[in-house]
Design an enzyme around this catalytic site. Structure first.
Site, PDB file in Angstrom:
ATOM      1  N   ALA A   1      -8.285  24.045  65.175  1.00 24.22           N
ATOM      2  CA  ALA A   1      -7.648  25.287  65.609  1.00 24.22           C
ATOM      3  C   ALA A   1      -6.148  25.049  65.723  1.00 24.22           C
ATOM      4  O   ALA A   1      -5.680  23.911  65.726  1.00 24.22           O
ATOM      5  CB  ALA A   1      -8.217  25.756  66.944  1.00 24.22           C
ATOM      6  N   LYS A   2      -5.397  26.113  65.805  1.00 21.81           N
ATOM      7  CA  LYS A   2      -3.960  26.028  66.057  1.00 21.81           C
ATOM      8  C   LYS A   2      -3.501  27.402  66.499  1.00 21.81           C
ATOM      9  O   LYS A   2      -4.057  28.419  66.093  1.00 21.81           O
ATOM     10  CB  LYS A   2      -3.205  25.609  64.797  1.00 21.81           C
ATOM     11  CG  LYS A   2      -1.710  25.409  64.984  1.00 21.81           C
ATOM     12  CD  LYS A   2      -1.383  24.213  65.848  1.00 21.81           C
ATOM     13  CE  LYS A   2      -1.634  22.925  65.125  1.00 21.81           C
ATOM     14  NZ  LYS A   2      -1.107  21.742  65.843  1.00 21.81           N
TER      15      LYS A   2
END
Length: 429
Positions: free
Chosen positions: A118-119
């Site tokens: 994720a980011k």
């Protein structure tokens, strides 16, 4: 060109020569040619599970209200909860977050961590905010994405423009809404509220470990090895100092203003890191100075680009004289440079292996939070050493068995693990 204390080893910035998403898709495509993974799985991995976009209103100190845009990209969670940093930066985009979330999927998989990628971040220049405004923005962002994160769902961490204090605010805001203290919702916190010892130094430590192993693999004596480091931030400084302590001869280190260079070796502990004194490398009394570009072209055993992305390009790849490149930053080598260096026989040890210490110790922090039991620094470093060596050996075996580059080998290891997990779980409905 110094880096923050990041989970992913990410650089402060990277140029637009090749976007994170373009790079991630290219690397996925290249790895797919070397593994027996169903085409449907590859198709699924080319797309994120979701990208959340939110408006984040902030009451400024002068009483005015501004609304900032925030994102959280979640790429894949087949192996476990999403994991990745939160950045505060004016150039954050949804596409960038997707690309970096894909990198995190591969990084977690190559390290065999039970996480996916994720980011996220907020489109804001944190330097324009007071401390109080940054706290209010963090808390409101935590509330806006609260339904998409959680210790069993998605665990953010520090990144560009954020730090341990940001994570403390984020965790507190989330915990207040949940009605219970939930330290495992983020990593990279101060140890006093559930953070891990050794977290700050972890990306640099893993770069040093991998550089040491690469030297051994190619028959080089660490005590006689010369090293140049571009970027003396958290990653670069910790890597340089550890290699120095282990006996290597660190001859050059740099920050945004240039490099200190001494063929007899620098006292890396006497050179101010970015955290200790921003942009102060040139104040070190070295007999020679270089530009950042010249650091990459030194005749050394190992060069570590640990500052920004896309610094090794088609324009300078032929000028690299180092025997080995160990990537400290994320994406410091463009695809064109990769091809040139491979043709020249210069091994490039990829970022998703070399700088994975940050997310690995974040995993340790998550375990400590779940079990409410803190580890000693010695245990953290011992466990990190063990996992880094295990990952190194997994990638090394692919290099030797498949006649592929180190980068392709790392992606093969990651893709096989993710692909096997997807095949085992299936597609529902």
């Amino acid at each position: 060109m110094a880096t923050n204390t990041l989970e992913d080893g990410d650089a402060d910035e990277y140029s637009e020569t090749e976007s994170a998403l373009e790079t991630a898709l290219r690397q996925l495509s290249a790895a797919a040619t070397h593994v027996d993974v169903d085409e449907g799985v590859i198709e699924r991995l080319e797309h994120p599970t979701r990208v959340v976009e939110v408006g984040v209103p902030l009451k400024r100190d002068d009483g005015s209200v501004e609304v900032y845009t925030g994102y959280r990209a979640q790429h894949d969670d087949v192996r476990g909860p999403y994991k990745g940093g939160l950045r505060f930066h004016p150039e954050v985009t949804a596409e960038e977050c997707v690309g970096l979330s894909m990198w995190m999927t591969w990084k977690c998989a190559v390290m065999d961590l039970p996480f996916g990628g994720a980011k996220g971040g907020v489109v804001v220049n944190p330097k324009d905010l007071s401390t109080e405004e940054k706290e209010r923005l963090t808390r409101r962002f935590a509330e806006e994405i609260r339904d998409t994160i959680g210790p069993k769902q998605d665990i953010p961490a520090p990144d560009m423009g954020t730090d341990a204090q940001t994570m403390a605010w984020f965790m507190d805001a989330y915990s207040m809404q949940e009605g219970e203290t939930t330290p495992g919702v983020v990593t990279g916190k101060p140890p006093v509220i559930g953070g891990s010892e050794g977290r700050e130094e972890a990306p640099g430590r893993s770069v040093a470990i991998i550089a040491r192993e690469a030297l051994r693999y190619y028959g080089e004596d660490l005590d006689e090895a010369t090293v140049a480091v571009q970027g003396f931030g958290s990653v670069g400084a910790n890597a340089a100092r550890l290699l120095d302590d282990w006996g290597a001869n660190v001859v050059a280190v740099s920050d945004v203003n240039g490099a200190a260079y001494d063929t007899t070796g620098l006292d890396t502990h006497a050179v101010p890191s970015h955290e200790e004194q921003p942009e102060a490398v040139m104040q070190y009394d070295a007999p020679n100075t270089l530009t950042n570009e010249e650091v990459l072209e030194l005749d050394v055993d190992v060069v570590i680009p640990a500052a920004v992305g896309n610094v090794l390009t088609a324009d300078n790849a032929d000028d690299v004289q180092a025997d080995i490149v160990v990537e400290g930053a994320n994406g410091p080598t463009t695809s064109a440079a990769d091809e040139i260096l491979e043709e020249r026989g210069v091994p490039v040890i990829p970022d998703i292996l070399a700088n994975a210490g940050g997310v690995t110790v974040s995993y340790f922090e998550w375990l400590q939070d779940i079990n409410r039991r803190q580890w000693s620094l010695e245990r953290v470093n011992d466990e990190l050493e063990s996992l880094m060596l295990s990952a190194w050996n997994d990638v090394r075996r692919e290099v030797e068995a498949g006649d592929v580059s180190w980068r392709d080998a790392a992606y093969v290891v990651a893709l096989e693990r993710v692909g096997e997990a997807k095949s085992s779980r299936g597609l529902w409905p």
